[in-house]
Every structure is written in structure tokens, then in C-alpha cells.
Motif scaffolding. Structure first.
Motif, mmCIF file in Angstrom:
data_model
loop_
_atom_site.group_PDB
_atom_site.id
_atom_site.type_symbol
_atom_site.label_atom_id
_atom_site.label_comp_id
_atom_site.label_asym_id
_atom_site.label_seq_id
_atom_site.Cartn_x
_atom_site.Cartn_y
_atom_site.Cartn_z
ATOM 1 N N LYS A 60 0.850 -1.194 0.000
ATOM 2 C CA LYS A 60 0.000 0.000 0.000
ATOM 3 C C LYS A 60 0.891 1.251 0.000
ATOM 4 O O LYS A 60 2.002 1.233 0.536
ATOM 5 N N PRO A 61 0.409 2.368 -0.571
ATOM 6 C CA PRO A 61 1.208 3.602 -0.552
ATOM 7 C C PRO A 61 1.568 4.019 0.873
ATOM 8 O O PRO A 61 0.727 4.000 1.769
ATOM 9 N N GLN A 62 2.844 4.369 1.064
ATOM 10 C CA GLN A 62 3.312 4.824 2.373
ATOM 11 C C GLN A 62 2.860 6.246 2.667
ATOM 12 O O GLN A 62 2.672 6.611 3.823
ATOM 13 N N SER A 63 2.751 7.051 1.618
ATOM 14 C CA SER A 63 2.295 8.433 1.783
ATOM 15 C C SER A 63 1.623 8.875 0.484
ATOM 16 O O SER A 63 1.679 8.176 -0.529
ATOM 17 N N PHE A 64 1.035 10.054 0.546
ATOM 18 C CA PHE A 64 0.359 10.624 -0.615
ATOM 19 C C PHE A 64 1.071 11.893 -1.074
ATOM 20 O O PHE A 64 0.489 12.749 -1.731
#
Length: 151
Positions: A60-64
Motif C-alpha cells: 500500500k502507498p506509504q504516503s500521498f
């Protein structure tokens, strides 16, 4: 509708990326005066994701943090498709943004959209929808467009 009429009335545009053939679709279709642009994402001309999100152990993405960069490239890809029909963002009447994080997207998209459309309040319908997943794990945003020409 017969094939000859379909050819005369329907025009298609693509980027030439691998997933067009793999999934089997056109990036944009023009029917009469309306252009329907499939979900665009932040890829370059070779099909590589621009500003991909770093993923955690679960994929999953760690940050946006890359949301704005992805949105900018996504609009650029839409601009390229619209131009193939002699259209521009001035012809867009509706867009829908599908995003993994609504708050990050709202902040980034509001800035980019105003620049892309050249107005503080762009004159088009817009939807911002939070989703649980997009086509690629590093992808944070996908945007569809509808444009009307010859108005």
C-alpha cells in the motif's frame, strides 16, 4: 450500427501503452460532438508511472506526497488525448477524479485544476471519489473526462 457507420461516426485515440491492448480498450472515443476520455493516470510516453508512490510491506502507498505530481501528469495525458480530436480543456464539461486519499487529492487537485482550466472556479462539473484501489499499486489518482466540441 454497421461497421461503416461506426467508422464514420466514432473516432478513437490511444497512448500506445501496453495495458490498452492487454485490457482491450481505447483511451478516448469521440462520438459526434462528445469525447469520452477513459481513466487517465500519471504515466509517461513509455508507460512508466510518473511519481509512483512508495509502497509499504503490504503493498500500500506509504504516503500521498506524490499526489500533486501524479495529478499534473494525469492532466497532461488527458490534454494529449483531447488534442488528437482538436479539443482542449476549454471543451471539458465533466471530470471525475478517483483517488486513494480524498484529503490529499482535494488539496493537490484544487491547485492543479485551477491552473489547468485557467480559472479560479472552472466551469465544469467535477466529482472527487475516494476508492480503495486503482489499477497499479503505486497509483494515487485516476481521472476521467467528458468534453463537448462544436458547442
Amino acid at each position: 450500427m454497421s461497421d461503416s457507420k461506426t467508422t464514420a461516426l466514432v473516432q478513437a485515440a490511444n497512448h500506445g501503452v501496453a495495458w490498452e491492448k492487454a485490457f482491450g480498450y481505447a483511451q478516448a472515443i469521440k462520438v459526434k460532438d462528445t469525447i469520452y476520455v477513459s481513466g487517465q493516470l500519471s504515466h509517461d510516453s513509455a508507460g512508466n508511472l510518473v511519481a509512483p508512490a512508495d509502497l509499504d510491506e503490504a503493498g500500500k502507498p506509504q504516503s500521498f506526497d506524490n499526489m500533486e505530481a501524479q495529478i499534473r501528469q494525469t492532466y497532461e495525458n488527458a490534454r494529449i488525448l483531447l488534442a488528437q480530436f482538436g479539443a482542449s480543456f476549454d471543451d471539458v464539461v465533466e471530470e471525475t477524479l478517483y483517488v486513494l486519499d480524498v484529503d490529499a487529492a482535494f488539496s493537490a487537485a484544487s491547485k492543479v485544476r485551477k491552473q489547468v482550466y485557467g480559472a479560479e472556479i472552472p466551469q465544469l462539473a467535477s466529482n472527487l471519489i475516494g476508492v480503495s484501489r486503482l489499477a497499479f499499486p503505486q497509483q494515487l489518482v485516476e481521472i476521467t473526462f467528458r468534453a463537448v466540441v462544436d458547442r
